[in-house]
Design a protein around this motif. Structure first.
Motif, PDB file in Angstrom:
ATOM      1  N   PRO A 133       0.802  -1.228   0.000  1.00 21.13           N
ATOM      2  CA  PRO A 133       0.000   0.000   0.000  1.00 21.13           C
ATOM      3  C   PRO A 133       0.831   1.272   0.000  1.00 21.13           C
ATOM      4  O   PRO A 133       0.323   2.334  -0.374  1.00 21.13           O
ATOM      5  CB  PRO A 133      -0.829  -0.122   1.285  1.00 21.13           C
ATOM      6  N   VAL A 134       2.091   1.189   0.418  1.00 20.78           N
ATOM      7  CA  VAL A 134       2.946   2.375   0.360  1.00 20.78           C
ATOM      8  C   VAL A 134       3.067   2.878  -1.073  1.00 20.78           C
ATOM      9  O   VAL A 134       3.275   4.067  -1.319  1.00 20.78           O
ATOM     10  CB  VAL A 134       4.343   2.070   0.953  1.00 20.78           C
ATOM     11  N   ARG A 135       2.904   1.962  -2.023  1.00 17.60           N
ATOM     12  CA  ARG A 135       3.054   2.358  -3.424  1.00 17.60           C
ATOM     13  C   ARG A 135       1.988   3.363  -3.846  1.00 17.60           C
ATOM     14  O   ARG A 135       2.214   4.168  -4.755  1.00 17.60           O
ATOM     15  CB  ARG A 135       3.035   1.111  -4.306  1.00 17.60           C
ATOM     16  N   ILE A 136       0.841   3.342  -3.220  1.00 15.04           N
ATOM     17  CA  ILE A 136      -0.169   4.367  -3.502  1.00 15.04           C
ATOM     18  C   ILE A 136       0.382   5.738  -3.129  1.00 15.04           C
ATOM     19  O   ILE A 136       0.265   6.708  -3.893  1.00 15.04           O
ATOM     20  CB  ILE A 136      -1.467   4.068  -2.726  1.00 15.04           C
ATOM     21  N   LEU A 137       0.968   5.829  -1.952  1.00 17.65           N
ATOM     22  CA  LEU A 137       1.536   7.095  -1.503  1.00 17.65           C
ATOM     23  C   LEU A 137       2.720   7.513  -2.363  1.00 17.65           C
ATOM     24  O   LEU A 137       2.880   8.693  -2.699  1.00 17.65           O
ATOM     25  CB  LEU A 137       1.971   6.978  -0.039  1.00 17.65           C
ATOM     26  N   ARG A 138       3.554   6.550  -2.726  1.00 24.61           N
ATOM     27  CA  ARG A 138       4.715   6.862  -3.557  1.00 24.61           C
ATOM     28  C   ARG A 138       4.276   7.375  -4.935  1.00 24.61           C
ATOM     29  O   ARG A 138       4.831   8.344  -5.448  1.00 24.61           O
ATOM     30  CB  ARG A 138       5.608   5.630  -3.717  1.00 24.61           C
ATOM     31  N   LEU A 139       3.304   6.719  -5.532  1.00 20.66           N
ATOM     32  CA  LEU A 139       2.836   7.175  -6.839  1.00 20.66           C
ATOM     33  C   LEU A 139       2.261   8.594  -6.732  1.00 20.66           C
ATOM     34  O   LEU A 139       2.538   9.442  -7.602  1.00 20.66           O
ATOM     35  CB  LEU A 139       1.792   6.211  -7.391  1.00 20.66           C
ATOM     36  N   ALA A 140       1.484   8.858  -5.686  1.00 24.17           N
ATOM     37  CA  ALA A 140       0.926  10.193  -5.505  1.00 24.17           C
ATOM     38  C   ALA A 140       2.035  11.226  -5.330  1.00 24.17           C
ATOM     39  O   ALA A 140       1.942  12.352  -5.838  1.00 24.17           O
ATOM     40  CB  ALA A 140      -0.013  10.204  -4.296  1.00 24.17           C
ATOM     41  N   ARG A 141       3.081  10.837  -4.623  1.00 26.79           N
ATOM     42  CA  ARG A 141       4.218  11.745  -4.449  1.00 26.79           C
ATOM     43  C   ARG A 141       4.923  12.000  -5.777  1.00 26.79           C
ATOM     44  O   ARG A 141       5.327  13.132  -6.073  1.00 26.79           O
ATOM     45  CB  ARG A 141       5.192  11.157  -3.418  1.00 26.79           C
ATOM     46  N   PHE A 142       5.086  10.962  -6.586  1.00 25.22           N
ATOM     47  CA  PHE A 142       5.694  11.155  -7.903  1.00 25.22           C
ATOM     48  C   PHE A 142       4.827  12.076  -8.764  1.00 25.22           C
ATOM     49  O   PHE A 142       5.341  12.863  -9.557  1.00 25.22           O
ATOM     50  CB  PHE A 142       5.910   9.817  -8.601  1.00 25.22           C
ATOM     51  N   ALA A 143       3.513  11.974  -8.612  1.00 23.88           N
ATOM     52  CA  ALA A 143       2.630  12.861  -9.361  1.00 23.88           C
ATOM     53  C   ALA A 143       2.853  14.319  -8.965  1.00 23.88           C
ATOM     54  O   ALA A 143       2.735  15.223  -9.798  1.00 23.88           O
ATOM     55  CB  ALA A 143       1.175  12.470  -9.130  1.00 23.88           C
ATOM     56  N   ALA A 144       3.176  14.559  -7.689  1.00 21.39           N
ATOM     57  CA  ALA A 144       3.468  15.915  -7.235  1.00 21.39           C
ATOM     58  C   ALA A 144       4.812  16.412  -7.771  1.00 21.39           C
ATOM     59  O   ALA A 144       4.980  17.604  -8.029  1.00 21.39           O
ATOM     60  CB  ALA A 144       3.464  15.965  -5.708  1.00 21.39           C
ATOM     61  N   ARG A 145       5.750  15.495  -7.951  1.00 21.45           N
ATOM     62  CA  ARG A 145       7.063  15.882  -8.492  1.00 21.45           C
ATOM     63  C   ARG A 145       7.009  16.014 -10.003  1.00 21.45           C
ATOM     64  O   ARG A 145       7.443  17.022 -10.560  1.00 21.45           O
ATOM     65  CB  ARG A 145       8.117  14.838  -8.114  1.00 21.45           C
ATOM     66  N   LEU A 146       6.488  14.992 -10.672  1.00 19.18           N
ATOM     67  CA  LEU A 146       6.374  14.989 -12.126  1.00 19.18           C
ATOM     68  C   LEU A 146       4.948  15.390 -12.474  1.00 19.18           C
ATOM     69  O   LEU A 146       4.146  14.587 -12.957  1.00 19.18           O
ATOM     70  CB  LEU A 146       6.718  13.600 -12.665  1.00 19.18           C
ATOM     71  N   HIS A 147       4.608  16.648 -12.222  1.00 19.08           N
ATOM     72  CA  HIS A 147       3.199  17.035 -12.203  1.00 19.08           C
ATOM     73  C   HIS A 147       2.561  17.118 -13.587  1.00 19.08           C
ATOM     74  O   HIS A 147       1.344  17.273 -13.688  1.00 19.08           O
ATOM     75  CB  HIS A 147       3.015  18.354 -11.453  1.00 19.08           C
ATOM     76  N   ALA A 148       3.371  16.993 -14.636  1.00 19.69           N
ATOM     77  CA  ALA A 148       2.789  16.928 -15.977  1.00 19.69           C
ATOM     78  C   ALA A 148       2.387  15.500 -16.350  1.00 19.69           C
ATOM     79  O   ALA A 148       1.773  15.279 -17.394  1.00 19.69           O
ATOM     80  CB  ALA A 148       3.776  17.478 -17.005  1.00 19.69           C
ATOM     81  N   PHE A 149       2.735  14.529 -15.504  1.00 18.19           N
ATOM     82  CA  PHE A 149       2.425  13.121 -15.771  1.00 18.19           C
ATOM     83  C   PHE A 149       0.996  12.817 -15.329  1.00 18.19           C
ATOM     84  O   PHE A 149       0.489  13.384 -14.365  1.00 18.19           O
ATOM     85  CB  PHE A 149       3.385  12.197 -15.019  1.00 18.19           C
ATOM     86  N   THR A 150       0.372  11.882 -16.028  1.00 17.48           N
ATOM     87  CA  THR A 150      -0.942  11.382 -15.644  1.00 17.48           C
ATOM     88  C   THR A 150      -0.799   9.955 -15.129  1.00 17.48           C
ATOM     89  O   THR A 150       0.204   9.285 -15.388  1.00 17.48           O
ATOM     90  CB  THR A 150      -1.914  11.394 -16.836  1.00 17.48           C
ATOM     91  N   VAL A 151      -1.814   9.501 -14.417  1.00 13.38           N
ATOM     92  CA  VAL A 151      -1.826   8.128 -13.909  1.00 13.38           C
ATOM     93  C   VAL A 151      -2.569   7.247 -14.908  1.00 13.38           C
ATOM     94  O   VAL A 151      -3.680   7.582 -15.329  1.00 13.38           O
ATOM     95  CB  VAL A 151      -2.503   8.043 -12.529  1.00 13.38           C
ATOM     96  N   ALA A 152      -1.953   6.144 -15.298  1.00 12.15           N
ATOM     97  CA  ALA A 152      -2.592   5.220 -16.235  1.00 12.15           C
ATOM     98  C   ALA A 152      -3.918   4.719 -15.656  1.00 12.15           C
ATOM     99  O   ALA A 152      -4.036   4.491 -14.442  1.00 12.15           O
ATOM    100  CB  ALA A 152      -1.667   4.043 -16.525  1.00 12.15           C
ATOM    101  N   ASP A 153      -4.916   4.555 -16.519  1.00 12.95           N
ATOM    102  CA  ASP A 153      -6.248   4.146 -16.062  1.00 12.95           C
ATOM    103  C   ASP A 153      -6.218   2.816 -15.314  1.00 12.95           C
ATOM    104  O   ASP A 153      -6.879   2.665 -14.268  1.00 12.95           O
ATOM    105  CB  ASP A 153      -7.197   4.036 -17.259  1.00 12.95           C
ATOM    106  N   ASP A 154      -5.449   1.848 -15.838  1.00 11.07           N
ATOM    107  CA  ASP A 154      -5.434   0.542 -15.180  1.00 11.07           C
ATOM    108  C   ASP A 154      -4.706   0.604 -13.842  1.00 11.07           C
ATOM    109  O   ASP A 154      -5.029  -0.135 -12.914  1.00 11.07           O
ATOM    110  CB  ASP A 154      -4.829  -0.535 -16.090  1.00 11.07           C
ATOM    111  N   THR A 155      -3.747   1.517 -13.733  1.00 14.33           N
ATOM    112  CA  THR A 155      -3.049   1.697 -12.447  1.00 14.33           C
ATOM    113  C   THR A 155      -3.982   2.321 -11.418  1.00 14.33           C
ATOM    114  O   THR A 155      -4.029   1.890 -10.255  1.00 14.33           O
ATOM    115  CB  THR A 155      -1.798   2.565 -12.634  1.00 14.33           C
ATOM    116  N   LEU A 156      -4.747   3.317 -11.845  1.00 13.43           N
ATOM    117  CA  LEU A 156      -5.698   3.945 -10.930  1.00 13.43           C
ATOM    118  C   LEU A 156      -6.750   2.933 -10.479  1.00 13.43           C
ATOM    119  O   LEU A 156      -7.167   2.927  -9.314  1.00 13.43           O
ATOM    120  CB  LEU A 156      -6.368   5.139 -11.614  1.00 13.43           C
TER     121      LEU A 156
END
Length: 410
Positions: A133-156
C-alpha cells in the motif's frame, strides 16, 4: 558479480535531472561476498550494503512474496540466481523499473519505462503493485514531483481496488507521514492530494482533508468558491514561495474546520478556526506529526483569520495577537506563521499575485515590540515598589505604546 544503476537515478538521468541519489543492484553475489569486498551491511531485513568509499546503497538482486497485510508483510528472497529482470519486476512503476550498465551506459528496460517517460504516464509494473500500500503514496508523491504526468487508467483502477480491500488501513502512521511530508515538499503538492482523492485513499488517510471538497465559501473572498480547490491552491502557493515543511503542513490544516460547517450556515464559516485546531489535533495524534509542524499548524489554524484582518486592529489588539501567537518568544516561528497566512491569502483564484500587506505590517509590529527594553522597565517598576503581575503590566503597556507607531492598514 554484475552491478547496475537502478531506479530514480536512471529515470532522472533520462529526464535530464541531475543530482539524484544513486542506488545500485548487484546480481550474482552473496552477503558474504559483499562483506569480504568491504561493503557494510545495513539492517537485517533487506540485503542492502553501503559502498566502503562512496557510502551509496548496493542491494542484492531479490524477489519478494506477500505474506500479510501492509507493507511489512513480505518474505524476501536474495540469491545469486536472482536475475536483474526478476529484481526489476518487483518495482512499483515502469519509470522506476529501469537499470543501466555503468560501464557501457546501456539501459535495461523490460517494462517500457522509457516509453512511459516520453508519454508522461505513471504506470504500475505488474499486479504485484497491489501487494504494497505504500506504493499508492509513492505514486501520488511522484505525481506531485512529475506534475505533468498522468496516472494510467489501469493503475488507478488497481489503486482503487487496494483501497477497497483495506490495504491502506494497515499503513503505519510514521510511513504515511514520511510520504506525505515528501509529497508536500514537491513542486506541485496539489497533485499528490488529487491522486489520493481519485483512488479513495485520501478519505481513509486524511478524511478531514477529503471533506473539504464540495464545501462552498463566499465568492467575494474566495472566487474559486470550493474549499478543497482553495486548499490545493494554497499548497501550490506554498511551493511557489519555497516554504519549508512546517509552513506547508500548516497550510494543509488551516481550514479543516470548514469541512464541518453546518449546511444551514454555508457559505459562511463562522468559528471555523477553532474547529480547524481541534481537527488538526486529531490528525497530529493519528499520524504522529513532529512537534514543530504541530505547533506551527495550531497557531495558523487558530489565528489566520485575525492575521488577515490585522490591518483593522489598534495597538492593544495587535499586541494581544502577537502574544497569542507567542511571537515575542518565538519570532522565527512567527515569521513562518505569516508566510503560511500569505500562502492562504494568495491561494485564491485571480489573487495569486496580489500583495499581502498584513505580513509586512505584523513584521514591523513584532520589531517594535521587541525593541522595548524590558529590563529597564522592569527595574524601574521594581524601584517603584511594583511586584509580579504589575511588572508584567508595565512591560505590556510599554510595548503597546511602541505599537502606537504602527500605521493602520488599508
Amino acid at each position: 558479480m554484475q552491478i547496475y544503476l537502478v531506479g530514480g537515478a536512471v529515470r532522472d538521468g533520462l529526464l535530464g535531472i541531475r543530482g539524484s541519489d544513486r542506488d545500485w543492484v548487484v546480481v550474482g553475489s552473496t552477503p558474504e561476498a559483499m562483506v569480504a569486498a568491504g561493503y557494510r551491511p545495513v539492517g537485517k531485513d533487506f540485503p542492502v550494503f553501503l559502498h566502503p568509499q562512496t557510502g551509496e546503497e548496493y542491494a542484492l538482486a531479490r524477489t519478494e512474496r506477500k505474506s500479510g497485510h501492509g507493507y511489512h508483510g513480505f518474505q524476501i528472497y536474495a540469491s545469486p540466481d536472482v536475475t536483474l529482470e526478476e529484481d526489476l519486476i518487483r518495482r512499483d512503476l515502469t519509470i522506476n523499473a529501469m537499470a543501466q550498465d555503468p560501464l557501457t551506459g546501456q539501459i535495461v528496460d523490460p517494462h517500457g519505462g522509457q516509453q512511459d517517460l516520453a508519454a508522461r504516464v505513471l504506470r504500475h509494473v505488474s499486479a504485484a503493485f497491489t501487494e504494497d500500500p505504500v506504493r499508492i503514496l509513492r505514486l501520488a508523491r511522484f505525481a506531485a514531483r512529475l506534475h505533468a504526468f498522468t496516472v494510467a487508467d489501469d493503475t488507478l483502477a488497481l489503486m482503487r481496488q487496494m483501497v477497497a480491500d483495506g490495504e491502506v488501513d494497515h499503513l503505519v502512521p510514521e510511513r504515511v507521514w514520511q510520504e506525505l511530508a515528501r509529497g508536500l515538499m514537491e513542486a506541485k503538492p496539489s497533485r499528490m492530494f488529487e491522486v489520493l482523492r481519485a483512488c479513495g485513499a485520501l478519505a481513509r488517510l486524511l478524511p478531514e482533508v477529503d471533506a473539504l471538497w464540495g464545501v462552498p465559501q463566499r465568492a467575494e473572498y474566495h472566487p474559486e468558491v470550493d474549499t478543497g480547490v482553495h486548499l490545493m491552491m494554497v499548497l501550490d502557493m506554498a511551493a511557489r514561495l519555497q516554504a519549508p515543511l512546517t509552513v506547508r503542513y500548516a497550510c494543509l490544516g488551516h481550514d479543516l474546520g470548514k469541512g464541518t460547517t453546518p449546511a444551514d450556515v454555508l457559505p459562511r464559516h463562522i468559528g471555523h478556526e477553532g474547529r480547524s485546531a481541534q481537527l488538526l489535533k486529531r490528525v497530529n495524534d493519528r499520524l504522529r506529526i513532529p512537534n514543530d509542524c504541530r505547533e506551527l499548524a495550531d497557531v495558523v489554524a487558530r489565528e489566520h483569520g485575525n492575521i488577515h484582518r490585522s490591518g483593522e486592529l489598534n495597538a492593544a489588539a495587535v499586541l494581544r495577537l502577537l502574544e497569542r501567537c507567542d511571537a515575542i518568544r518565538k519570532p522565527q516561528r512567527f515569521e513562518e506563521v505569516l508566510l503560511a497566512c500569505e500562502c492562504d491569502a494568495r491561494g485564491r483564484l485571480g489573487l495569486e499575485d496580489t500583495p499581502y500587506p498584513a505580513r509586512a505590517r505584523l513584521q514591523q509590529a513584532l520589531s517594535l515590540a521587541l525593541s522595548v527594553d524590558t529590563g529597564s522597565i522592569s527595574a524601574a517598576a521594581i524601584a517603584q515598589g511594583l511586584k509580579g503581575p504589575a511588572i508584567g503590566q508595565a512591560v505590556a503597556q510599554a510595548r503597546e505604546d511602541a505599537l502606537n507607531a504602527l500605521p493602520r492598514g488599508d
